[in-house]
Design a protein around this motif. Structure first.
Motif, PDB file in Angstrom:
ATOM      1  N   LEU A  17      21.281   8.451  31.727  1.00  0.00           N
ATOM      2  CA  LEU A  17      20.001   8.384  31.233  1.00  0.00           C
ATOM      3  C   LEU A  17      19.035   9.509  31.969  1.00  0.00           C
ATOM      4  O   LEU A  17      17.876   9.916  31.595  1.00  0.00           O
ATOM      5  N   PRO A  20      18.725  14.240  30.143  1.00  0.00           N
ATOM      6  CA  PRO A  20      18.563  14.276  28.731  1.00  0.00           C
ATOM      7  C   PRO A  20      19.544  15.418  28.024  1.00  0.00           C
ATOM      8  O   PRO A  20      19.732  16.499  28.502  1.00  0.00           O
ATOM      9  N   TRP A  23      22.839  14.111  22.605  1.00  0.00           N
ATOM     10  CA  TRP A  23      23.220  12.702  22.136  1.00  0.00           C
ATOM     11  C   TRP A  23      22.056  11.476  22.224  1.00  0.00           C
ATOM     12  O   TRP A  23      22.153  10.430  21.540  1.00  0.00           O
ATOM     13  N   TYR A  24      20.884  11.731  22.853  1.00  0.00           N
ATOM     14  CA  TYR A  24      19.843  11.004  23.063  1.00  0.00           C
ATOM     15  C   TYR A  24      19.134  10.605  21.655  1.00  0.00           C
ATOM     16  O   TYR A  24      18.646   9.848  21.298  1.00  0.00           O
ATOM     17  N   PHE A  74      15.452   8.265  18.246  1.00  0.00           N
ATOM     18  CA  PHE A  74      16.727   8.012  19.357  1.00  0.00           C
ATOM     19  C   PHE A  74      17.889   7.452  18.612  1.00  0.00           C
ATOM     20  O   PHE A  74      17.672   6.700  17.734  1.00  0.00           O
ATOM     21  N   SER A  75      19.020   7.700  19.279  1.00  0.00           N
ATOM     22  CA  SER A  75      20.332   7.303  18.511  1.00  0.00           C
ATOM     23  C   SER A  75      20.602   6.109  19.110  1.00  0.00           C
ATOM     24  O   SER A  75      20.009   5.566  20.044  1.00  0.00           O
ATOM     25  N   PHE A  78      21.907   5.489  22.581  1.00  0.00           N
ATOM     26  CA  PHE A  78      21.102   5.714  23.520  1.00  0.00           C
ATOM     27  C   PHE A  78      20.251   4.611  23.886  1.00  0.00           C
ATOM     28  O   PHE A  78      19.896   4.203  24.890  1.00  0.00           O
ATOM     29  N   CYS A  79      19.693   3.987  22.845  1.00  0.00           N
ATOM     30  CA  CYS A  79      18.905   2.756  22.978  1.00  0.00           C
ATOM     31  C   CYS A  79      19.522   1.496  23.467  1.00  0.00           C
ATOM     32  O   CYS A  79      19.057   0.685  24.136  1.00  0.00           O
ATOM     33  N   LEU A  82      19.805   2.213  27.171  1.00  0.00           N
ATOM     34  CA  LEU A  82      18.548   2.142  27.804  1.00  0.00           C
ATOM     35  C   LEU A  82      18.213   0.652  28.018  1.00  0.00           C
ATOM     36  O   LEU A  82      17.742   0.159  28.981  1.00  0.00           O
ATOM     37  N   SER A 122      13.066  12.208  32.315  1.00  0.00           N
ATOM     38  CA  SER A 122      14.164  12.490  31.110  1.00  0.00           C
ATOM     39  C   SER A 122      13.715  12.188  29.779  1.00  0.00           C
ATOM     40  O   SER A 122      13.858  12.999  28.825  1.00  0.00           O
ATOM     41  N   LEU A 123      12.980  11.133  29.730  1.00  0.00           N
ATOM     42  CA  LEU A 123      12.373  10.718  28.407  1.00  0.00           C
ATOM     43  C   LEU A 123      11.354  11.732  27.782  1.00  0.00           C
ATOM     44  O   LEU A 123      11.191  12.045  26.707  1.00  0.00           O
ATOM     45  N   THR A 126      12.433  14.510  26.010  1.00  0.00           N
ATOM     46  CA  THR A 126      12.801  14.590  24.623  1.00  0.00           C
ATOM     47  C   THR A 126      11.242  14.643  23.887  1.00  0.00           C
ATOM     48  O   THR A 126      11.215  14.926  22.718  1.00  0.00           O
TER      49      THR A 126
END
Length: 235
Positions: A17, A20, A23-24, A74-75, A78-79, A82, A122-123, A126
């Motif tokens: 996480l 980044p 794959w995110y 988002f994939s 990833f969700c 998270l 990190s977020l 994106t």
């Protein structure tokens, strides 16, 4: 599973996480962004003298209501990761309403920049790499600041939330993390219509202070939303 294995698995997920990577992002949107960047760059290098080219992002960005957009962002993997981390944060910090908001508009939340700055950073990467090409395509705007939180949007005791603007931001982006695990929900926009709960990882994007809106009630379960309040700050 042993405690040592659980701890190692948790550390591994945190590392994922905090860094980044491709794959995110939803595969279709990631590929559309990569394909569209040359056209976006050409438009700005020509200082807007040429008409924008209709690029691959136009195939993934949808407009269900006037100036309200959706896009796979988002994939699902990833969700899920998270969401796992959110439960750990919930145990440590808890979901707390923002005391600066009036009670009608308070939603229990965990704010990343204060509670987990590594994931916040990190977020936001994106947003720079995937969000900004989308915002440039829609409004010719790019983002360089803002807040990110997870909200537990659960209104079992209310018919709906109160009407409001996201007055502290320029662009709002809301991403559901667990669609299908609750009943009800959705977002209603004043004089525009209603957007039903989107698939997990899909972003709902709209101008923050021009679109009055409210969340609709959750009949059962918990509706977890990743919420971005984004600012276009002049540099």
């Amino acid at each position: 599973m042993s405690k040592a294995v659980e701890v190692q698995e948790y550390k591994t997920k945190n590392i994922l996480l905090e860094h980044p990577a491709d794959w995110y992002i939803d595969d279709q949107t990631f590929n559309a962004v990569q394909n569209s960047i040359p056209d976006i760059v050409d438009f700005y290098e020509n200082k807007g003298n040429n008409n924008p080219v209709k690029n691959k992002l136009h195939e993934v960005i949808k407009e269900p209501l006037k100036d309200v957009y959706t896009v796979p962002f988002f994939s699902k993997k990833f969700c899920q990761i998270l969401l796992d981390e959110m439960h750990n944060l919930e145990d440590f910090y808890g979901f707390i309403p923002n005391p600066e908001e009036d009670k009608l508009r308070q939603i229990p939340e965990i704010t990343f920049q204060y509670n987990c700055p590594e994931i916040y950073n990190s977020l936001f990467q994106t947003i720079y790499t995937i969000g900004n090409p989308i915002f440039l395509n829609i409004w010719n705007r790019h983002v360089n600041g803002g807040a990110i939180q997870i909200a537990n949007y659960n209104l079992k005791d209310k018919k709906q939330g109160a009407w409001h603007h996201d007055a502290s931001a320029d662009i709002s982006m809301v991403v559901p993390l667990n669609t299908g695990e609750y009943k009800g929900g959705g977002t209603e926009f004043l004089n525009r219509g209603t957007v039903e709960p989107l698939p997990t990882g899909h972003a709902l994007i709209f101008p923050s202070f021009t679109h009055m809106h409210r969340g609709l009630s959750v009949e059962s379960g918990n509706r977890y939303l990743l919420v971005f309040w984004l600012k276009c700050i002049e540099e």
